[in-house]
Design a protein around this motif. Structure first.
Motif, PDB file in Angstrom:
ATOM      1  N   VAL A 129      66.008  61.516  36.229  1.00 30.88           N
ATOM      2  CA  VAL A 129      66.897  61.572  37.428  1.00 30.88           C
ATOM      3  C   VAL A 129      66.815  63.364  37.814  1.00 30.88           C
ATOM      4  CG1 VAL A 129      69.301  61.728  38.443  1.00 30.88           C
ATOM      5  CG2 VAL A 129      68.413  59.804  37.004  1.00 30.88           C
ATOM      6  N   VAL A 130      66.710  63.977  36.723  1.00 27.11           N
ATOM      7  CA  VAL A 130      66.372  65.604  37.040  1.00 27.11           C
ATOM      8  C   VAL A 130      65.194  65.859  38.062  1.00 27.11           C
ATOM      9  CG1 VAL A 130      65.700  67.583  35.836  1.00 27.11           C
ATOM     10  CG2 VAL A 130      68.001  66.462  35.252  1.00 27.11           C
ATOM     11  N   MET A 131      64.054  65.017  37.614  1.00 21.11           N
ATOM     12  CA  MET A 131      62.790  64.916  38.247  1.00 21.11           C
ATOM     13  C   MET A 131      62.955  64.674  39.644  1.00 21.11           C
ATOM     14  SD  MET A 131      61.033  66.484  36.159  1.00 21.11           S
ATOM     15  CE  MET A 131      59.396  66.503  36.682  1.00 21.11           C
ATOM     16  N   LEU A 132      63.753  63.629  39.859  1.00 20.08           N
ATOM     17  CA  LEU A 132      64.208  62.975  41.067  1.00 20.08           C
ATOM     18  C   LEU A 132      65.064  63.808  42.017  1.00 20.08           C
ATOM     19  CD1 LEU A 132      65.864  59.508  41.034  1.00 20.08           C
ATOM     20  CD2 LEU A 132      64.236  60.229  42.405  1.00 20.08           C
ATOM     21  N   PHE A 133      65.924  64.815  41.456  1.00 25.09           N
ATOM     22  CA  PHE A 133      66.808  65.731  42.103  1.00 25.09           C
ATOM     23  C   PHE A 133      65.627  66.680  42.625  1.00 25.09           C
ATOM     24  CE2 PHE A 133      70.415  63.578  41.768  1.00 25.09           C
ATOM     25  CZ  PHE A 133      71.338  63.983  40.840  1.00 25.09           C
ATOM     26  N   HIS A 134      64.874  67.188  41.662  1.00 31.72           N
ATOM     27  CA  HIS A 134      63.844  68.385  41.941  1.00 31.72           C
ATOM     28  C   HIS A 134      63.006  67.919  42.997  1.00 31.72           C
ATOM     29  CE1 HIS A 134      65.576  70.225  38.394  1.00 31.72           C
ATOM     30  NE2 HIS A 134      65.094  71.375  38.991  1.00 31.72           N
ATOM     31  N   MET A 135      62.646  66.423  43.078  1.00 31.87           N
ATOM     32  CA  MET A 135      61.725  66.253  44.303  1.00 31.87           C
ATOM     33  C   MET A 135      62.453  65.953  45.623  1.00 31.87           C
ATOM     34  SD  MET A 135      59.271  63.176  42.355  1.00 31.87           S
ATOM     35  CE  MET A 135      60.186  62.505  41.353  1.00 31.87           C
ATOM     36  N   GLU A 136      63.568  66.556  45.498  1.00 27.79           N
ATOM     37  CA  GLU A 136      64.469  66.716  47.032  1.00 27.79           C
ATOM     38  C   GLU A 136      63.997  68.068  47.428  1.00 27.79           C
ATOM     39  OE1 GLU A 136      66.770  64.584  48.565  1.00 27.79           O
ATOM     40  OE2 GLU A 136      65.514  63.339  47.703  1.00 27.79           O
ATOM     41  N   ALA A 137      63.684  68.993  46.519  1.00 25.76           N
ATOM     42  CA  ALA A 137      63.362  70.423  47.024  1.00 25.76           C
ATOM     43  C   ALA A 137      62.019  70.829  46.882  1.00 25.76           C
ATOM     44  CB  ALA A 137      64.191  71.277  46.003  1.00 25.76           C
ATOM     45  N   PHE A 138      61.186  69.968  45.860  1.00 23.48           N
ATOM     46  CA  PHE A 138      59.786  70.527  45.713  1.00 23.48           C
ATOM     47  C   PHE A 138      59.037  69.317  45.694  1.00 23.48           C
ATOM     48  CE2 PHE A 138      61.147  74.411  44.835  1.00 23.48           C
ATOM     49  CZ  PHE A 138      62.209  74.607  44.030  1.00 23.48           C
ATOM     50  N   SER A 139      57.690  69.361  45.999  1.00 23.88           N
ATOM     51  CA  SER A 139      56.599  68.191  46.069  1.00 23.88           C
ATOM     52  C   SER A 139      56.724  67.509  44.673  1.00 23.88           C
ATOM     53  CB  SER A 139      55.731  68.463  46.833  1.00 23.88           C
ATOM     54  OG  SER A 139      54.705  69.255  45.924  1.00 23.88           O
ATOM     55  N   ARG A 140      56.250  66.326  44.692  1.00 20.31           N
ATOM     56  CA  ARG A 140      55.804  65.678  43.464  1.00 20.31           C
ATOM     57  C   ARG A 140      54.772  66.228  42.851  1.00 20.31           C
ATOM     58  NH1 ARG A 140      55.947  60.435  41.002  1.00 20.31           N
ATOM     59  NH2 ARG A 140      53.747  60.550  39.860  1.00 20.31           N
ATOM     60  N   GLU A 141      53.802  66.557  43.771  1.00 19.59           N
ATOM     61  CA  GLU A 141      52.332  67.032  43.138  1.00 19.59           C
ATOM     62  C   GLU A 141      52.822  68.234  42.360  1.00 19.59           C
ATOM     63  OE1 GLU A 141      52.061  63.636  45.848  1.00 19.59           O
ATOM     64  OE2 GLU A 141      53.050  65.813  46.371  1.00 19.59           O
ATOM     65  N   ARG A 142      53.489  69.200  43.294  1.00 17.49           N
ATOM     66  CA  ARG A 142      53.661  70.535  42.893  1.00 17.49           C
ATOM     67  C   ARG A 142      54.309  70.465  41.268  1.00 17.49           C
ATOM     68  NH1 ARG A 142      56.992  75.322  45.744  1.00 17.49           N
ATOM     69  NH2 ARG A 142      56.194  77.175  44.412  1.00 17.49           N
ATOM     70  N   LEU A 143      55.289  69.543  41.194  1.00 22.79           N
ATOM     71  CA  LEU A 143      56.141  69.466  39.948  1.00 22.79           C
ATOM     72  C   LEU A 143      55.330  68.806  38.948  1.00 22.79           C
ATOM     73  CD1 LEU A 143      59.326  68.038  41.453  1.00 22.79           C
ATOM     74  CD2 LEU A 143      59.276  70.149  39.957  1.00 22.79           C
ATOM     75  N   ALA A 144      54.565  67.721  39.192  1.00 21.96           N
ATOM     76  CA  ALA A 144      53.717  66.944  38.368  1.00 21.96           C
ATOM     77  C   ALA A 144      52.430  67.857  37.881  1.00 21.96           C
ATOM     78  CB  ALA A 144      52.950  66.068  39.185  1.00 21.96           C
ATOM     79  N   GLU A 145      52.201  68.941  38.543  1.00 21.40           N
ATOM     80  CA  GLU A 145      50.930  69.875  38.155  1.00 21.40           C
ATOM     81  C   GLU A 145      51.585  70.659  37.171  1.00 21.40           C
ATOM     82  OE1 GLU A 145      48.202  73.139  40.295  1.00 21.40           O
ATOM     83  OE2 GLU A 145      49.979  72.922  40.911  1.00 21.40           O
ATOM     84  N   GLN A 146      52.861  71.268  37.218  1.00 20.57           N
ATOM     85  CA  GLN A 146      53.456  72.006  36.318  1.00 20.57           C
ATOM     86  C   GLN A 146      53.737  71.372  35.012  1.00 20.57           C
ATOM     87  OE1 GLN A 146      54.255  75.361  35.830  1.00 20.57           O
ATOM     88  NE2 GLN A 146      53.116  75.846  37.959  1.00 20.57           N
ATOM     89  N   TRP A 147      54.496  70.186  35.134  1.00 17.71           N
ATOM     90  CA  TRP A 147      54.818  69.355  33.896  1.00 17.71           C
ATOM     91  C   TRP A 147      54.566  68.173  34.089  1.00 17.71           C
ATOM     92  CZ3 TRP A 147      56.010  72.904  31.096  1.00 17.71           C
ATOM     93  CH2 TRP A 147      56.436  74.151  31.582  1.00 17.71           C
TER      94      TRP A 147
END
Lengths: 219, 219
Positions: free
Chosen positions: B169-187
């Protein structure tokens, strides 16, 4: 390993609920002042680069409220059943919200904004704000109401738990900013709980011991 | 009383970990939407003027992370022993810190400060900030490191717990502000955990059901 070990700064701070819980449960523990360099660089033992850290025969863990729950579970200060544990959770989580507000809205702002102290009081402590529009209303009033549901003098009918200990320390934090008299006038039952907890024989013995740091916030 | 009942706004929000945990555990539940007027005027059932509220055969309680722990405990998603529970606590507490920062430093501040989102990314998400001086460094790095300690693909060797659900759910919340691709690239491993959790059969069924609100944050 014989005694559990608590690692933190030499202040009461976020470790004080843990120390009080261990004392209340009659658990002898060692205390070690944290090596700040280790805390920042040793990701294996300090996964969030934060303290407190707690080590016993079962765990090597961080996160103050996680440690408090572990100590409570292990040493009988967490309630007897799911219903009591739920009450403990409500109080711990409610206190956390208030700690955050105290730090962010009050303590951090006080240096630049002398009005921050009174603004915090009006928003969070003054019972007139309990009916207010903000999501985080007068949390002290809410905690007072939860305490009033019990006839034991503690949050749980069955007696002392880490809920009482956490609220006691939350009041201690507030007494760094506001006078005891002012807080007692607004939240007499919570201040009475604070006094009751700190007067328990094992806790009083801990408070008189060298394990009890003299300062709340700054060592 | 037959089924447990969850009371919240008609959004995923702070109740989503609870819904996912109930789904994962195969617990049928009812949902009732509340509004601010209800929760502010009924202190007996909403002692902090907040939701979610959860009612089952043992509890009538509030505080989202308290409810999540209760559901985890009752339905076998909290770890098998004190050591595993300690791991769950570290993750839940670490997530709470991060969600608070996301809301305060990123989402709320972004309304007045266009640079807030990127500042938050640099301070909290960018893997380069993991060694930074601030006490609250890159929490995603910390959670990633905790996940890497386990070989099961979940935070606990024994399998799925509310720790995994909370991080999803933390990842879900972050996907409200940042793209999935960008988050997936970092983590990548945290995003893989999110995907693994959401693909579990009972969870996938819940996500396709009317119980799953369409909106993450604002209804």
């Amino acid at each position: 390993m014989s005694k559990p070990k608590l690692i933190y700064f030499n202040i009461q701070g976020r470790a004080e609920p843990i120390r009080l819980a261990l004392a209340a449960a009659g658990v002898d523990f060692d205390f070690e002042v944290v090596d700040k360099t280790a805390m920042k660089s040793d990701a294996e033992h300090y996964p969030f680069h934060q303290v407190p850290r707690y080590i016993d025969d079962e765990v090597d863990m961080v996160q103050s409220m996680g440690i408090l729950r572990h100590v409570a579970r292990k040493h009988g200060l967490y309630g007897r059943d799911h219903a009591e544990m739920a009450r403990v959770e409500e109080v711990i989580e409610g206190c956390n919200d208030l700690y955050m507000k105290l730090f962010v809205d009050c303590l951090l702002k006080i240096k630049e904004d002398p009005g921050a102290k009174e603004a915090y009081w009006a928003a969070r402590i003054d019972p007139a704000s309990a009916g207010g529009p903000a999501t985080f209303g007068a949390h002290m009033a809410f905690l007072g109401r939860l305490l009033a549901r019990s006839s034991s003098g503690y949050f749980l009918e069955s007696g002392l738990s880490v809920a009482d200990i956490n609220v006691t320390v939350m009041l201690l934090f507030h007494m760094e900013v506001f006078s005891r008299e002012r807080l007692a006038e607004q939240c007499p039952s919570l201040m009475a709980l604070h006094d009751r907890v700190l007067a328990l024989p094992r806790i009083a013995a801990y408070l008189a011991s060298p394990l009890h740091p003299p300062n709340m916030l700054f060592g | 009383m037959s089924k447990p009942k969850l009371f919240y706004f008609s959004i995923q929000g702070r109740a989503e970990p609870i819904r996912l945990a109930l789904a994962a555990a195969g617990v049928d539940f009812e949902f009732e939407a509340v509004d601010k007027a209800t929760i502010k005027s009924d202190p007996e059932h909403y002692p902090f003027g907040q939701s979610p509220r959860y009612v089952d055969d043992e509890v009538d309680m509030v505080q989202s992370m308290g409810i999540l722990r209760h559901v985890g405990r009752k339905h076998g998603l909290y770890g098998r022993d004190h050591a595993e529970m300690a791991r769950v606590e570290e993750v839940i507490e670490g997530c709470s810190d991060l969600v608070t920062k996301l809301i305060m430093e990123c989402m709320l501040r972004a309304k007045s400060d266009p640079g807030a989102r990127e500042a938050y990314w640099t301070a909290r998400i960018d893997s380069a900030s993991a060694g930074g001086p601030a006490t609250f460094g890159a929490h995603m790095a910390f959670l990633d490191r905790l996940l890497a300690r386990s070989s099961s693909g979940y935070f606990l060797e024994s399998g799925l717990s509310v720790a995994d659900i909370n991080v999803a759910v933390v990842m879900l919340f972050h996907m409200e502000a940042f793209s999935r691709e960008r988050l997936a690239e970092q983590w990548p491993s945290l995003m893989a955990l999110h995907d693994r959790v959401m693909a579990l059969p009972r969870i996938a069924t819940y996500l396709a059901s009317p119980m799953h609100p369409a909106k993450v944050i604002s209804g």
